[in-house]
Motif scaffolding. Structure first.
Motif, short mmCIF file in Angstrom:
data_model
loop_
_atom_site.label_atom_id
_atom_site.label_comp_id
_atom_site.label_asym_id
_atom_site.label_seq_id
_atom_site.Cartn_x
_atom_site.Cartn_y
_atom_site.Cartn_z
N ILE A 247 4.04 4.39 -4.35
CA ILE A 247 3.25 5.43 -4.84
C ILE A 247 1.81 5.13 -4.94
O ILE A 247 1.02 6.02 -4.31
CB ILE A 247 3.74 6.19 -6.12
CG1 ILE A 247 5.16 6.40 -5.99
CG2 ILE A 247 2.86 7.36 -6.78
CD1 ILE A 247 5.50 7.72 -5.30
N ARG A 248 1.61 4.01 -5.31
CA ARG A 248 0.37 3.65 -5.40
C ARG A 248 -0.52 3.51 -4.26
O ARG A 248 -1.67 3.99 -4.06
CB ARG A 248 0.27 2.26 -6.17
CG ARG A 248 -1.58 1.79 -6.86
CD ARG A 248 -1.36 0.46 -7.49
NE ARG A 248 -0.16 0.63 -8.67
CZ ARG A 248 -0.19 -0.36 -9.46
NH1 ARG A 248 -0.73 -1.78 -8.91
NH2 ARG A 248 0.57 -0.41 -10.39
N PRO A 249 -0.04 2.75 -3.08
CA PRO A 249 -0.62 2.82 -1.84
C PRO A 249 -1.01 4.24 -1.29
O PRO A 249 -2.02 4.35 -0.74
CB PRO A 249 0.08 1.78 -1.05
CG PRO A 249 0.98 1.06 -1.82
CD PRO A 249 1.26 2.03 -3.10
N ILE B 186 -1.55 6.97 -3.24
CA ILE B 186 -2.73 7.45 -3.96
C ILE B 186 -3.91 6.96 -3.51
O ILE B 186 -4.90 7.66 -2.95
CB ILE B 186 -2.51 7.44 -5.37
CG1 ILE B 186 -1.12 8.26 -5.66
CG2 ILE B 186 -3.81 7.69 -6.13
CD1 ILE B 186 -0.53 7.88 -7.32
N PHE B 187 -3.87 5.83 -3.32
CA PHE B 187 -5.27 5.07 -2.69
C PHE B 187 -5.67 5.50 -1.32
O PHE B 187 -6.95 5.85 -1.03
CB PHE B 187 -5.05 3.63 -2.72
CG PHE B 187 -5.19 2.91 -4.13
CD1 PHE B 187 -6.32 3.29 -5.02
CD2 PHE B 187 -4.35 2.21 -4.81
CE1 PHE B 187 -6.44 2.75 -5.88
CE2 PHE B 187 -4.21 1.56 -5.91
CZ PHE B 187 -5.58 1.98 -6.72
#
Length: 52
Positions: free
Chosen positions: A3-5, A7-8
């Motif tokens: 999820i974090r990559p 969003i980035f």
């Protein structure tokens, strides 16, 4: 999960699109610096006067 990559990546693309749109938003048809109507004009060629 990744999820974090995701969003980035979305934030990076959004910032890139905002920069492109802000560059296109600037209207280049009008000059940025307009001459001041009250400023003195540039001096012309010197005219010879009468010698005393």
């Amino acid at each position: 999960m990744a999820i974090r990559p995701l969003i980035f990546g979305i934030l990076f693309i959004a910032v890139f699109v905002v920069i492109i749109l802000s560059i296109m938003w600037v209207d280049t048809s009008h000059p940025i610096h307009q001459p001041d109507p009250l400023s003195p004009t540039a001096p012309g060629p010197a005219t010879p006067g009468t010698v005393q």
